[in-house]
Design an enzyme around this catalytic site. Structure first.
Site, PDB file in Angstrom:
ATOM      1  N   ASP A 158       0.809  -1.226   0.000  1.00  0.00           N
ATOM      2  CA  ASP A 158       0.000   0.000   0.000  1.00  0.00           C
ATOM      3  C   ASP A 158       0.838   1.270   0.000  1.00  0.00           C
ATOM      4  O   ASP A 158       0.466   2.276   0.577  1.00  0.00           O
ATOM      5  CB  ASP A 158      -0.979  -0.012   1.198  1.00  0.00           C
TER       6      ASP A 158
ATOM      7  N   HIS B 220      -4.485  -2.769  -5.860  1.00  0.00           N
ATOM      8  CA  HIS B 220      -3.783  -1.580  -6.351  1.00  0.00           C
ATOM      9  C   HIS B 220      -4.801  -0.553  -6.834  1.00  0.00           C
ATOM     10  O   HIS B 220      -5.673  -0.876  -7.636  1.00  0.00           O
ATOM     11  CB  HIS B 220      -2.827  -1.957  -7.483  1.00  0.00           C
TER      12      HIS B 220
HETATM   13  P1  IMP Z   1      -2.391 -12.947   3.357  1.00  0.00           P
HETATM   14  O1  IMP Z   1      -1.313 -12.797   2.366  1.00  0.00           O
HETATM   15  O2  IMP Z   1      -3.720 -12.512   2.819  1.00  0.00           O
HETATM   16  O3  IMP Z   1      -2.430 -14.255   4.051  1.00  0.00           O
HETATM   17  O4  IMP Z   1      -2.069 -11.898   4.530  1.00  0.00           O
HETATM   18  C1  IMP Z   1      -0.886 -12.012   5.295  1.00  0.00           C
HETATM   19  C2  IMP Z   1      -0.460 -10.649   5.806  1.00  0.00           C
HETATM   20  O5  IMP Z   1      -0.090  -9.825   4.702  1.00  0.00           O
HETATM   21  C3  IMP Z   1      -1.571  -9.876   6.517  1.00  0.00           C
HETATM   22  O6  IMP Z   1      -0.990  -9.042   7.501  1.00  0.00           O
HETATM   23  C4  IMP Z   1      -2.152  -9.032   5.417  1.00  0.00           C
HETATM   24  O7  IMP Z   1      -2.812  -7.887   5.901  1.00  0.00           O
HETATM   25  C5  IMP Z   1      -0.912  -8.681   4.648  1.00  0.00           C
HETATM   26  N1  IMP Z   1      -1.192  -8.383   3.242  1.00  0.00           N
HETATM   27  C6  IMP Z   1      -1.450  -9.258   2.254  1.00  0.00           C
HETATM   28  N2  IMP Z   1      -1.642  -8.627   1.102  1.00  0.00           N
HETATM   29  C7  IMP Z   1      -1.492  -7.311   1.361  1.00  0.00           C
HETATM   30  C8  IMP Z   1      -1.528  -6.130   0.554  1.00  0.00           C
HETATM   31  O8  IMP Z   1      -1.736  -6.142  -0.650  1.00  0.00           O
HETATM   32  N3  IMP Z   1      -1.311  -4.951   1.200  1.00  0.00           N
HETATM   33  C9  IMP Z   1      -1.058  -4.892   2.502  1.00  0.00           C
HETATM   34  N4  IMP Z   1      -0.990  -5.961   3.289  1.00  0.00           N
HETATM   35  C10 IMP Z   1      -1.205  -7.161   2.732  1.00  0.00           C
HETATM   36 MG    MG Z   2      -2.923  -2.257  -1.601  1.00  0.00          MG
END
Ligand code: IMP
Ligand code: MG
Length: 337
Positions: free
Chosen positions: A12, A41
């Site tokens: 982000d 995105h």
């Molecule tokens: P997961 O990849 O959905 O299992 O999430 C694992 C960790 O990565 C969590 O803390 C999510 O919030 C973070 N996370 C996954 N994808 C994103 C993203 O696109 N932006 C910010 N955090 C992410």
């Molecule tokens: Mg994002």
């Protein structure tokens, strides 16, 4: 000519905007999305907003070919929705070996207390699909007849384009400290999201890369659990006007001031050749919408120069607002184009 864009903190940082800007400004021939639909995105252009989880942010340039990496994951419903929203029929190519997330993965993930509560997973089924990929039972794009018109060999397309001298832009997802290997394990995502991981997902060798742009936001945010040094209390965040919500989950993002130590490490891990700094207007309101360096307030210029000196890497792109056009591009002055 290959340029890789990756996040330097916890995702982000504004990669979507940077990638959209570059594909328009540089008239990029191919934009390749890596990662999976857990990453959202955002692209704001001429009063319209897109929140993309599969389609590359380079869609904004109507001439850019849009590819999905073999190492990426898609969901069919999200894919078709985004192809419609971005009016990208006919120019999207999905590698035959791109992984496909199915409902079972989403259900397994959402009923997994460790992932949802301890890690704070986005619950999009990405980790569970990666498990199946490692167990060699995940279905790939080539297994779905409805994808047939879009199937391609991304490795061939991209490497042939590079040999012809065309411009290829690789869009990373999340941020360095969410990397499975280099992040704040176990509070990380299920893939290596650093420059090398991203290249591996696409199928490009490291010697073919000209630029690695690491994107940092003017402050640090993180959704879900895990290490966030100097985290600010929500009252403070509100006062500063730094309140943000996750693109995919809508969760309130945790916030901390810009972190130089993390930024230095991200520059090293990704071998950054350039740095993009977004949301400068959140720190210096008078910077909003500016497109020339000299129009930035003196304080903002000093702040940016200090970071540049500390990182020992040129800051070439500075975001001053949401819109793709609200950016200061110093690449010419600094000898990059
Ligand atoms: P997961 O990849 O959905 O299992 O999430 C694992 C960790 O990565 C969590 O803390 C999510 O919030 C973070 N996370 C996954 N994808 C994103 C993203 O696109 N932006 C910010 N955090 C992410
Ligand atoms: Mg994002």
């Amino acid at each position: 000519m290959v340029t890789v864009v990756v996040g330097g903190f916890f995702g982000d940082e504004g990669k979507g905007k940077i990638v959209a800007y570059l594909s328009l400004k540089d008239d990029v021939d191919i934009c390749v999305r890596t990662g999976a639909p857990n990453a959202g995105h955002t692209v704001v252009f001429q009063g319209k907003t897109w929140k993309l989880r599969i389609i590359p942010s380079g869609f904004i340039n109507r001439k850019t070919r849009l590819l999905i990496a073999p190492g990426a994951l898609i969901r069919l419903d999200i894919l078709f929705k985004e192809v419609n929203e971005t009016e990208s029929w006919g120019r999207v190519g999905i590698d035959e070996r791109t992984g496909v997330i199915e409902d079972i993965h989403v259900n397994l993930e959402r009923s997994n207390e460790y992932l949802m509560k301890v890690i704070g997973s986005t619950g999009q089924g990405v980790g569970m699909a990666m498990v199946d990929r490692i167990l060699r039972k995940l279905k790939l794009a080539r297994d779905f007849p409805e994808l047939k018109p879009m199937l391609t060999d991304v490795v061939d397309e991209v490497n042939e384009a590079i040999d012809k001298g065309l411009k290829v832009l690789i869009e990373g997802t999340q941020g360095t400290f969410l990397s499975l290997y280099h992040g704040t394990y176990p509070h990380v995502t299920s893939r290596d999201v650093t420059a090398c991981g991203v290249l591996s997902e696409v199928g490009i060798g490291p010697k073919k890369v000209r630029d690695v742009i690491v994107v940092f936001k003017a402050y640090v945010t993180r959704v879900g659990s895990g290490y966030l040094p100097n985290e600010l209390p929500i009252d403070e965040v509100k006062k500063l006007g730094w309140v943000e919500y996750g693109t995919v989950t809508g969760r309130l993002r945790r916030v901390a001031p810009f972190n130089l130590e993390l930024a230095k490490r991200a520059v090293v891990i990704n071998s950054a050749t350039q740095v993009a700094l977004t949301k400068i207007d959140a720190l210096f309101p008078e910077a909003r919408g500016k497109v020339r360096w000299n129009d930035l307030p003196l304080e903002a210029r000093k702040w940016i120069e200090n970071i540049e000196n500390e990182l020992k890497t040129p800051i070439t792109l500075i975001g001053t607002g949401e819109d793709v056009s609200e950016i200061i591009d110093l690449r010419k002055e600094k000898g990059f184009i």
